[in-house]
Design a protein around this motif. Structure first.
Motif, PDB file in Angstrom:
ATOM      1  N   ARG A   1     -79.612  67.612 -41.278  1.00 24.78           N
ATOM      2  CA  ARG A   1     -79.118  68.711 -42.099  1.00 24.78           C
ATOM      3  C   ARG A   1     -79.040  70.006 -41.301  1.00 24.78           C
ATOM      4  NH1 ARG A   1     -75.863  67.051 -44.416  1.00 24.78           N
ATOM      5  NH2 ARG A   1     -75.634  69.096 -45.387  1.00 24.78           N
ATOM      6  N   LEU A   2     -80.066  70.280 -40.503  1.00 20.08           N
ATOM      7  CA  LEU A   2     -80.034  71.493 -39.680  1.00 20.08           C
ATOM      8  C   LEU A   2     -78.977  71.383 -38.596  1.00 20.08           C
ATOM      9  CD1 LEU A   2     -83.848  72.272 -39.356  1.00 20.08           C
ATOM     10  CD2 LEU A   2     -82.133  73.547 -40.665  1.00 20.08           C
ATOM     11  N   GLY A   3     -78.808  70.192 -38.039  1.00 21.94           N
ATOM     12  CA  GLY A   3     -77.757  70.004 -37.038  1.00 21.94           C
ATOM     13  C   GLY A   3     -76.374  70.229 -37.612  1.00 21.94           C
ATOM     14  N   ARG A   4     -76.230  69.972 -38.910  1.00 20.32           N
ATOM     15  CA  ARG A   4     -74.946  70.174 -39.577  1.00 20.32           C
ATOM     16  C   ARG A   4     -74.713  71.624 -39.969  1.00 20.32           C
ATOM     17  NH1 ARG A   4     -70.870  71.428 -41.109  1.00 20.32           N
ATOM     18  NH2 ARG A   4     -69.445  70.498 -42.626  1.00 20.32           N
ATOM     19  N   THR A   5     -75.766  72.314 -40.426  1.00 18.63           N
ATOM     20  CA  THR A   5     -75.578  73.636 -41.025  1.00 18.63           C
ATOM     21  C   THR A   5     -75.985  74.798 -40.128  1.00 18.63           C
ATOM     22  OG1 THR A   5     -77.773  73.520 -42.061  1.00 18.63           O
ATOM     23  CG2 THR A   5     -75.905  72.697 -43.350  1.00 18.63           C
ATOM     24  N   TYR A   6     -76.998  74.602 -39.291  1.00 18.34           N
ATOM     25  CA  TYR A   6     -77.584  75.750 -38.603  1.00 18.34           C
ATOM     26  C   TYR A   6     -76.721  76.354 -37.498  1.00 18.34           C
ATOM     27  CZ  TYR A   6     -81.210  78.865 -36.887  1.00 18.34           C
ATOM     28  OH  TYR A   6     -81.920  79.986 -36.517  1.00 18.34           O
ATOM     29  N   PRO A   7     -76.028  75.580 -36.658  1.00 12.68           N
ATOM     30  CA  PRO A   7     -75.273  76.201 -35.557  1.00 12.68           C
ATOM     31  C   PRO A   7     -74.261  77.246 -36.033  1.00 12.68           C
ATOM     32  CG  PRO A   7     -75.507  73.860 -35.154  1.00 12.68           C
ATOM     33  CD  PRO A   7     -76.021  74.101 -36.538  1.00 12.68           C
ATOM     34  N   LEU A   8     -73.458  76.930 -37.037  1.00 20.27           N
ATOM     35  CA  LEU A   8     -72.491  77.905 -37.528  1.00 20.27           C
ATOM     36  C   LEU A   8     -73.200  79.053 -38.233  1.00 20.27           C
ATOM     37  CD1 LEU A   8     -69.538  78.724 -37.932  1.00 20.27           C
ATOM     38  CD2 LEU A   8     -69.569  77.458 -40.088  1.00 20.27           C
TER      39      LEU A   8
ATOM     40  N   TYR B   1     -63.075  73.989 -35.461  1.00 19.93           N
ATOM     41  CA  TYR B   1     -62.681  73.086 -34.386  1.00 19.93           C
ATOM     42  C   TYR B   1     -63.380  73.385 -33.066  1.00 19.93           C
ATOM     43  CZ  TYR B   1     -58.982  71.218 -37.346  1.00 19.93           C
ATOM     44  OH  TYR B   1     -58.281  70.604 -38.361  1.00 19.93           O
ATOM     45  N   TRP B   2     -63.788  74.629 -32.847  1.00 18.78           N
ATOM     46  CA  TRP B   2     -64.338  75.002 -31.555  1.00 18.78           C
ATOM     47  C   TRP B   2     -65.849  75.218 -31.571  1.00 18.78           C
ATOM     48  CZ3 TRP B   2     -61.564  74.846 -27.089  1.00 18.78           C
ATOM     49  CH2 TRP B   2     -60.181  74.715 -27.236  1.00 18.78           C
ATOM     50  N   TRP B   3     -66.454  75.249 -32.747  1.00 17.98           N
ATOM     51  CA  TRP B   3     -67.906  75.438 -32.774  1.00 17.98           C
ATOM     52  C   TRP B   3     -68.586  74.495 -33.766  1.00 17.98           C
ATOM     53  CZ3 TRP B   3     -71.528  77.478 -29.813  1.00 17.98           C
ATOM     54  CH2 TRP B   3     -72.801  77.689 -30.363  1.00 17.98           C
ATOM     55  N   GLU B   4     -68.194  74.541 -35.028  1.00 15.45           N
ATOM     56  CA  GLU B   4     -68.882  73.767 -36.053  1.00 15.45           C
ATOM     57  C   GLU B   4     -68.822  72.276 -35.763  1.00 15.45           C
ATOM     58  OE1 GLU B   4     -68.355  72.572 -40.761  1.00 15.45           O
ATOM     59  OE2 GLU B   4     -67.376  74.385 -40.014  1.00 15.45           O
TER      60      GLU B   4
END
Length: 393
Positions: free
Chosen positions: A103-110, A365-368
């Motif tokens: 979940r954090l890998g999906r939501t946290y970077p963006l 496309y370039w970050w998320e």
């Protein structure tokens, strides 16, 4: 994940895959996220700024904040579908940590990108204290602690709390114990009713610039745990919705031709009524249950290529739109004013909306997506052992 790429997770007692989950992806739910994100953007960009006149359309527009509740319910449904198998026999640390990592890998970077960009652009006139920065980085600011640096990112903070509580929700809403499902649904409704009757001075105790809320569940300000309760109630309804979708009587009704269209019509009628927030949230549950059966025009429309694409970028669109509006809208209005463009505010909203869509596509496309794929590749080296859902009663 939040793009609703849903893998087959249950085999019914017939020995054949359920029609509801017989595909690796439910496009209509992805498209539904896109519609919700666009509705939030339209609401924030136009409500109170652009005068569309009184009437039913204005009332429907005024319910734009309810799209956030749709996110909560949809997340509860999808995450239960894709992750509940790890907690069928009770709590275990390994699947729990793997779940949180995903979940954090999906939501946290963006989320982190938007928080850092908001800080760099100094979008808050008074700046941010060290406590506000730390709580935002830890994703706990909306638990009653501090302002959300990224604006709508408050809901991501509350969803993080829902992720932490997810195993408990799965265990207290077992599929076969219908009395427990009814009890949990009653609890969720009670939470929503409690929030809806809270006076203004209890909801917005920390932010003096917050005006009267547009409806009973328009609750988002920091300083109280009420936004957190709003999320937990919606997420719990999503968990309950998935459990209900496994019951034969519910499946028979939800798979009837036109059932999804009937729910959409009901939802629009409710949105045209003031003070209908709780009824709207409850209607999100049958909406999400009926769409995957693909027996309605609404399901086909939501799964169509353009709407589906907005679903793919919906998370970026949701997080990007508020900071970008603060940066781009003043200059856009000045430029259009200098050009003597008629209907200045409406045209400006359209221009900034198009810019928001373009920037959201870039961040997707370039970050998320690259960061999501990176986190998946790391966890795939040590995949957890999961078990299939039991047969539905």
């Amino acid at each position: 994940d939040q793009a609703c790429k849903l893998m087959l997770s249950e085999i019914l007692d017939t020995g054949r895959p359920s029609k509801m989950f017989s595909k690796t992806e439910i496009r209509s739910l992805t498209g539904l996220r896109g519609v919700a994100a666009v509705f939030v953007v339209f609401y924030h960009y136009t409500f109170g700024v652009v005068n569309f006149g009184p009437g039913l359309l204005k009332t429907i527009e005024g319910h734009g904040y309810m799209a956030v509740d749709l996110f909560f319910v949809l997340s509860g449904f999808v995450i239960t579908l894709t992750n509940s198998s790890g907690f069928l026999n009770g709590f275990a640390w390994k699947p729990y940590l793997v779940f949180l990592y995903k979940r954090l890998g999906r939501t946290y970077p963006l989320y982190l990108l938007i928080v850092l960009a908001s800080m760099a652009l100094r979008l808050h006139p008074g700046g941010f204290s060290r406590f506000e920065v730390v709580t935002n980085l830890l994703l706990i600011q909306a638990w009653g602690f501090a302002i959300s640096i990224g604006g709508p990112a408050w809901s991501i903070s509350t969803e993080f709390a829902a992720y932490l509580l997810f195993p408990l929700m799965v265990m207290i809403v077992p599929e076969r114990r219908r009395a427990a499902v009814i009890a949990c649904a009653t609890l969720a409704v009670a939470m929503l009713l409690f929030l809806s009757v809270q006076p203004e001075n209890r909801l917005h105790v920390a932010h003096s610039s917050v005006g009267p809320r547009h409806g009973p569940l328009d609750i988002y300000d920091f300083g109280t745990v009420y936004p957190l309760l709003r999320c937990i109630a919606g997420f719990l309804l999503g968990v309950i919705g998935y459990r209900l979708s496994l019951w034969r009587p519910v499946r028979r009704i939800a798979s009837a031709p036109g059932a999804g269209d009937a729910v959409v019509v009901l939802l629009v009628c409710l949105a045209a009524l003031r003070g209908s927030d709780i009824a709207i949230v409850l209607t999100f549950v049958p909406l999400i249950i009926t769409l995957p059966f693909e027996q309605s025009y609404a399901s086909r429309l939501l799964g169509s290529a353009p709407v589906y694409w907005f679903g793919l970028i919906s998370y970026s669109l949701y997080l990007v739109h508020s900071p970008l509006y603060l940066v781009a809208n003043p200059g856009t209005e000045r430029l259009l004013g200098a050009l003597h463009v008629p209907h200045l505010l409406r045209v400006s909203a359209v221009v900034v909306g198009m810019l928001t869509t373009a920037v959201s596509a870039v961040t997707y496309y370039w970050w998320e997506r690259p960061m999501r794929n990176l986190s998946r590749s790391l966890i795939s080296r040590h995949p957890p052992t999961m078990r299939m859902e039991p047969a539905a009663p």
